[in-house]
Design an enzyme around this catalytic site. Sequence first.
Site, PDB file in Angstrom:
ATOM      1  N   GLU A 258       3.530  -0.849   1.392  1.00 22.16           N
ATOM      2  CA  GLU A 258       3.561  -0.822   2.846  1.00 22.16           C
ATOM      3  C   GLU A 258       2.141  -0.898   3.385  1.00 22.16           C
ATOM      4  O   GLU A 258       1.269  -0.141   2.971  1.00 22.16           O
ATOM      5  CB  GLU A 258       4.246   0.454   3.358  1.00 22.16           C
TER       6      GLU A 258
ATOM      7  N   ASN B 223       4.788  -2.798   9.576  1.00 22.75           N
ATOM      8  CA  ASN B 223       5.548  -2.115  10.630  1.00 22.75           C
ATOM      9  C   ASN B 223       5.498  -2.917  11.917  1.00 22.75           C
ATOM     10  O   ASN B 223       4.420  -3.347  12.346  1.00 22.75           O
ATOM     11  CB  ASN B 223       4.955  -0.721  10.887  1.00 22.75           C
TER      12      ASN B 223
ATOM     13  N   GLU C  51       9.288  -3.505   8.837  1.00 21.88           N
ATOM     14  CA  GLU C  51       9.868  -2.188   9.063  1.00 21.88           C
ATOM     15  C   GLU C  51       9.903  -1.934  10.557  1.00 21.88           C
ATOM     16  O   GLU C  51       8.871  -1.998  11.224  1.00 21.88           O
ATOM     17  CB  GLU C  51       9.029  -1.101   8.378  1.00 21.88           C
TER      18      GLU C  51
ATOM     19  N   ASP D 239      13.253   1.868   9.691  1.00 20.62           N
ATOM     20  CA  ASP D 239      12.281   2.891   9.292  1.00 20.62           C
ATOM     21  C   ASP D 239      12.660   4.247   9.871  1.00 20.62           C
ATOM     22  O   ASP D 239      13.312   4.323  10.915  1.00 20.62           O
ATOM     23  CB  ASP D 239      10.902   2.474   9.820  1.00 20.62           C
TER      24      ASP D 239
ATOM     25  N   GLU E 239      10.936   7.998   1.832  1.00 22.93           N
ATOM     26  CA  GLU E 239       9.491   8.119   2.057  1.00 22.93           C
ATOM     27  C   GLU E 239       9.084   9.590   2.021  1.00 22.93           C
ATOM     28  O   GLU E 239       9.913  10.480   2.147  1.00 22.93           O
ATOM     29  CB  GLU E 239       9.091   7.466   3.379  1.00 22.93           C
TER      30      GLU E 239
END
Length: 279
Positions: free
Chosen positions: A58, A116, A148, A178, A235
Amino acid sequence: PKLQAALESYRTLEPYAARPAVHVYTLDEIEAGIERAQFEPYFQPKIRIATGEVEGAEALARWIHPRDGVVPPAAFIDILETSGRIDSLTMRLLDRAADECLKWRARGMRTTFAVNISLALLNDVTLAERLAALVARKGLEPRDVVFEVTETAAATHVGRTLENLSRLRMVGFGLSIDDFGTGYSSMEQLMRVPFTELKIDQTFVRNAATLPRSRTVLATSIEVAHRLGMVAVSEGVETNAQLQVLKDLGCDFAQGYLLGRPMASGEFLAWMARAHPAP
Ligand code: C2E
Ligand code: MG
Ligand code: MG
Ligand code: MG
């Protein structure tokens, strides 16, 4: 106070992070920083639990501030989002992350990366096209990239948002919901958007090893993901006990300080080369 707390937690959790910034940045300062190419992706590995392989990474935004050092997203994402100016940061991050991904490819690694995107961007009907064009220009494919989506506010144009999400999926990008289980993310969206990945918020992971009710929420989220044809990612995995619970529950992927912290691009490359198998 919320920002201060976030900055404090960086000091303890990310040892390489500089001292927290002494002041809150203005939109002008942030945008000048983006123009001067001071924003960089840090990469945090996403591990396939069954094999330990680094499936993806990520890309998390960091402002490499000439005076204040490494500044975390808590200091600039909100203000960019609420002023409708997050677009240039996202394009910058995608561009830089793609360059790094090319280096991984050159070393024979198939690792994908995630960026993101905020809901605010999804009002723009040209988004999917622009993102696809950037990725193509780099010589990568949409399936190398996962977007995400974090909901920090309720969608203003729900119809257009859903359409844009579907379009991202249609051109071939991975699509992740997310921080699932908190905020505005809902079962309703799961029905209407062809997400490929469900990313369970760290609060559920945090307590899963000790609280039966958290564990139940986690188990249910993983089952929902699988029954809808998505992969499940957890996560914020910080302990072996948490990782064991995820293994027992059949979660596909894990991300967290236990497995790897967000790292500067060079550091991430070295980390991968050192001990970590890539698919
Ligand atoms: P997120 O996408 O949910 O990212 C996960 C956050 O959890 C990251 O914080 C990461 O450093 C942190 N984290 C990872 N492992 C652990 C762990 O084991 N324990 C704990 N306590 N925390 C862990 P970060 O980098 O501060 O990012 C915060 C949020 O900022 C992200 O949450 C994401 O929503 C947003 N963000 C970051 N970069 C971007 C960007 O380029 N664009 C947009 N729109 N949002 C971004
Ligand atoms: Mg994320
Ligand atoms: Mg998250
Ligand atoms: Mg989060």
